[in-house]
Design an enzyme around this catalytic site. Structure first.
Site, PDB file in Angstrom:
ATOM      1  N   TYR A 106     -30.832  -2.274 -43.806  1.00  0.00           N
ATOM      2  CA  TYR A 106     -31.703  -3.096 -42.966  1.00  0.00           C
ATOM      3  C   TYR A 106     -32.762  -2.217 -42.300  1.00  0.00           C
ATOM      4  O   TYR A 106     -33.925  -2.295 -42.614  1.00  0.00           O
ATOM      5  CB  TYR A 106     -30.880  -3.853 -41.933  1.00  0.00           C
ATOM      6  CG  TYR A 106     -31.704  -4.844 -41.127  1.00  0.00           C
ATOM      7  CD1 TYR A 106     -32.140  -6.032 -41.704  1.00  0.00           C
ATOM      8  CD2 TYR A 106     -32.043  -4.592 -39.808  1.00  0.00           C
ATOM      9  CE1 TYR A 106     -32.901  -6.945 -40.985  1.00  0.00           C
ATOM     10  CE2 TYR A 106     -32.799  -5.500 -39.079  1.00  0.00           C
ATOM     11  CZ  TYR A 106     -33.234  -6.671 -39.665  1.00  0.00           C
ATOM     12  OH  TYR A 106     -33.977  -7.565 -38.949  1.00  0.00           O
ATOM     13  N   SER A 158     -34.606 -10.037 -45.200  1.00  0.00           N
ATOM     14  CA  SER A 158     -35.562 -10.130 -44.106  1.00  0.00           C
ATOM     15  C   SER A 158     -36.273  -8.791 -43.939  1.00  0.00           C
ATOM     16  O   SER A 158     -36.984  -8.365 -44.834  1.00  0.00           O
ATOM     17  CB  SER A 158     -34.837 -10.577 -42.834  1.00  0.00           C
ATOM     18  OG  SER A 158     -35.735 -11.094 -41.903  1.00  0.00           O
ATOM     19  N   ASP A 211     -37.689 -21.825 -44.682  1.00  0.00           N
ATOM     20  CA  ASP A 211     -37.635 -20.608 -43.877  1.00  0.00           C
ATOM     21  C   ASP A 211     -38.871 -20.551 -42.988  1.00  0.00           C
ATOM     22  O   ASP A 211     -39.967 -20.273 -43.444  1.00  0.00           O
ATOM     23  CB  ASP A 211     -37.573 -19.375 -44.778  1.00  0.00           C
ATOM     24  CG  ASP A 211     -37.285 -18.095 -44.001  1.00  0.00           C
ATOM     25  OD1 ASP A 211     -37.393 -18.122 -42.756  1.00  0.00           O
ATOM     26  OD2 ASP A 211     -36.946 -17.077 -44.623  1.00  0.00           O
ATOM     27  N   HIS A 230     -33.807 -19.360 -43.117  1.00  0.00           N
ATOM     28  CA  HIS A 230     -33.730 -17.903 -43.149  1.00  0.00           C
ATOM     29  C   HIS A 230     -32.303 -17.400 -43.359  1.00  0.00           C
ATOM     30  O   HIS A 230     -32.101 -16.226 -43.610  1.00  0.00           O
ATOM     31  CB  HIS A 230     -34.297 -17.342 -41.848  1.00  0.00           C
ATOM     32  CG  HIS A 230     -34.656 -15.895 -41.920  1.00  0.00           C
ATOM     33  ND1 HIS A 230     -35.561 -15.403 -42.844  1.00  0.00           N
ATOM     34  CD2 HIS A 230     -34.231 -14.816 -41.210  1.00  0.00           C
ATOM     35  CE1 HIS A 230     -35.679 -14.095 -42.676  1.00  0.00           C
ATOM     36  NE2 HIS A 230     -34.887 -13.715 -41.708  1.00  0.00           N
TER      37      HIS A 230
END
Length: 719
Positions: free
Chosen positions: A489, A569, A652, A687
């Site tokens: 991430y 993301s 999203d 999302h």
């Protein structure tokens, strides 16, 4: 981290699985002959700081719900992707095993109000978790709210929920089709009836009841003027809703019309004496803190922290004494006591900064429970109010801890523990005796002891020491490389700690290795670790992730032909950037709901908040840094790329799907070798939160079949 701030982030996706061991990968004629849909290329070119920036797929930013050309493109892409996935072996077997692994009881952390215990539960394959209540700790569970009855496709979920102080009512938020927008309703607990109250246009909000239960505070935006799923979110304010009244009668509590870009979240202290309001202008933990005395209806807002320079997270209060977790003069956080009885607040230290990172804290049972990150794994410490250590809460190994909510006088609290091979177990903690007992532990069809969980440290490009978790079946032959899935991430001060996913377990069960790299940009080592991987330091996060892949290969854990990567993301951005920079290192890539156009992210919905981590595209130095790694803008005309399956969803409204649409179109236009570059677009999804179980199982079956094929993983029945 306040709820409002967390909700503004481009969130991570939890879990990334893998499959089984097999022979070397190779492309087939079918792989090489995919006929991608024809995608119209526009002539948009804009000059920015002397650079001619082409954006041929600008039209794909348009809303799929209203633009027929975009909708037709989505249908065509899904048809091609679906046809390709149908050809992959083992999808049915993967789906069947995922269904078995997902079929276990999942219970949420209870919230206690006047001997009523409220908690969510999923029996295993329910598409949405439901809300239960017990009268007393050992009382009989009673169903209160079942979102599975709300829509035909089970894509409508219960999001935030909060019982009133006396436990007589529950305010809960409805999330439809994965959107961030919420509608708040109220349930009468005794009768089970939903009241007529309906509050719309709530977003990035908590729910905090007045002590007398007359109503609650929440955050909402003005009603959008069209483009509700794409327009920027501005002018958020705090409102108070009185139970039994229309939303039009709600009382405006706090707003900043002179600063429309601020977001605001509010919470009532446990004693009901104060309303604490956090205001921020981005995703950083930097707040102004305003308090309103609730003892007097005439009390005016009073700012006790200004400048938006530091984190302030209320652990609890005793009258006019507030206990805050803060990074003021403490990059890894500390706890301070703030006396707000005078004209100016007086601050004194209670618990000094530690070598470990303080992740959360709460006042429960007359003590402080502080949850620390020690090299990306949690450790809960119980301390007296003067800061002296009482004990460390025992947990069963390397894992993540969450919970410990409650009030100063509460005799009990609850917490959750999970790890890569251990589903979430809920524990009851006796505040007086320190006893830990199981409240809810799922029965599963596997033995957690059959899996090895270890933590290693490796050197990044600049020599920085980076931790990484490596998990696999304990009986895996260490003398040979195996298909591996690397997850990352690396942003927004979010820490990657151990967590359980049935999908990840399936990957490991089939013989794959699963690795999570704790790269810079996250919060594993406090503010300094975050700062080292954001803004013009963002390349460090990419270097750390690339170095993680190189470590796995160098140590013989996997090979270039067997290594897949995934991130969601901000992690989707990560995957897109490192594939551009090192396409030779990976066999397959799964960028999910990614931020792919770094020059226009701030123009949609919550994107404007992300400038704290990414910078401002309209400022030259930031522009040059962003343009250098933007996934959409750095795809070459020719090359040899790994197999890529992009995933996104039509609803999203956090990272709008146009990011992924444009990125996929650019991949398909370029000559990047014979491996497929596809996009899978979910409908009635957002999302990530609120997705039905059946939808998750179907998507993971597609993902694992895809990367299993390209990493040489043998699926059951196809060894």
């Amino acid at each position: 981290m306040t709820l409002a701030r967390l909700a503004c982030l481009p969130l991570l996706l939890l879990a990334t699985p893998a499959l089984s061991q097999a022979a070397a990968t190779g492309s087939s004629s079918m792989d090489a002959s995919i006929a991608y849909p024809e995608t119209r290329r526009g002539d948009v070119v804009e000059e920015q700081f002397g650079v001619a920036v082409a954006d041929p797929y600008r039209w794909l930013e348009n809303d799929v719900r209203t633009d027929t050309e975009v909708r037709d493109w989505v249908a065509a892409e899904n048809a091609v992707t679906g046809a390709y996935l149908e050809t992959l072996p083992g999808r049915a077997a993967i789906t069947a095993r995922l269904t078995e692994l997902w079929n276990y009881e999942r219970v949420g952390i209870p919230v206690v109000r006047q001997a009523r215990y409220f908690y969510t539960r999923n029996d295993g394959l329910q598409n949405q978790s439901v809300l239960y209540v017990r009268q007393g700790l050992d009382g009989e569970p009673r169903l209160l709210i079942d979102p599975n009855t709300w829509s035909d496709d089970d894509a409508t979920a219960m999001a935030e929920w909060e019982p009133s102080p006396d436990g007589s009512r529950v305010a809960y938020a409805i999330q439809d089709g994965g959107t961030d927008w919420r509608t708040i309703r109220i349930l009468d607990v005794e009768s089970g009836q939903t009241l007529d109250d309906a509050l719309v246009w709530a977003k990035f909000t908590g729910i905090s009841w007045a002590r007398n239960g007359s109503g609650f505070y929440y955050s909402r935006f003005p009603e959008p003027e069209g483009a509700e799923f794409q327009s920027l979110n501005m002018d958020q304010a705090i409102w108070f809703h009185t139970v039994g009244t229309d939303q039009s009668a709600d009382r405006l509590v706090y707003a900043t019309p002179d600063r429309p870009g601020l977001t605001h979240g509010a919470e009532v202290t446990d004693d009901g004496d104060w309303l604490v309001i956090y205001s921020s202008e981005g995703t950083d933990d930097r707040y102004d803190v305003t308090i309103i005395g609730l003892r007097s209806p005439e009390a005016a807002p009073r700012t006790i922290v200004s400048g938006m320079e530091h984190n302030w997270d209320l652990a609890g209060s005793i009258g006019d004494i507030f206990y805050f977790r803060t990074n003021l003069d403490a990059p890894r956080e500390r706890i301070v006591r703030m006396d707000v009885s005078g004209d100016e607040p007086v601050i004194s230290e209670v618990i000094a900064e530690d070598a470990a990172t303080l992740e959360s804290a709460s006042l429960v049972g007359g003590r402080i429970i502080a949850n620390y990150l020690v090299d990306a794994r949690n450790e809960a410490r119980v301390l007296d109010l003067d800061g002296s250590l009482v004990t460390i809460v025992e947990v069963p190994g390397i894992g993540s801890i969450a919970g410990f909510e409650g009030g100063l006088g509460d005799p009990e609290t609850f917490f959750a523990f999970t790890s890569f091979a251990r589903p979430t177990t809920i524990y009851h903690y006796d505040s007086a005796r320190g006893d830990v007992t199981v409240f809810a532990e799922p029965e599963v069809t596997f033995d957690p002891e059959d899996y090895s969980v270890r933590q290693v440290f490796y050197a990044s490009a600049d020599g920085t020491r980076v931790p990484m978790f490596i998990v696999h079946r304990a009986d895996l032959d260490a003398s040979a490389p195996h298909p591996a899935l690397l997850y990352g991430y690396g942003g927004f001060n979010v820490s990657m700690t151990p967590s359980f996913s049935p999908a990840t377990l399936d990957w490991m069960e089939m013989g794959g290795v699963y690795a999570v790299a704790n790269i810079r940009g996250g919060g594993e080592y406090g503010a300094e670790w975050h700062d080292a991987g954001r803004l013009r330091n963002k390349q460090n996060a990419f270097d750390d992730f690339i170095a993680a892949g190189e470590y796995l290969i160098r140590e013989g854990i996997t090979s270039r032909e067997q290594l897949a990567i995934r991130g969601g993301s901000n992690g989707g951005l990560l995957v897109g950037a490192v594939v551009n920079q090192r396409p030779d290192l990976f066999a397959a890539a799964l960028p999910a709901v990614g931020v792919m156009d770094m020059l226009r992210f701030d123009r949609f919905t919550a994107g404007r908040f992300w400038v704290d981590d990414y910078g401002y595209p309209d400022r030259e130095e930031d522009f040059r840094a962003l343009y250098a790694y933007s996934p959409y803008h750095n795809i070459p005309e020719t090359g040899d790329y790994p197999a890529i399956l992009v995933t996104t969803a039509d609803t999203d409204d956090r990272v709008v799907p146009g990011h992924s649409f444009k990125y996929a179109a650019a991949l398909q236009h370029a000559d990047l070798g014979d491996r497929p570059h596809l996009i899978r677009i979910e409908t009635r999804a957002g999302h990530g939160s609120g997705r039905p179980t059946s939808q998750l199982i179907a998507e993971y079956a597609d993902l694992w079949a895809f990367i299993g094929h390209w990493t040489g993983l043998a699926v059951p029945g196809h060894e």
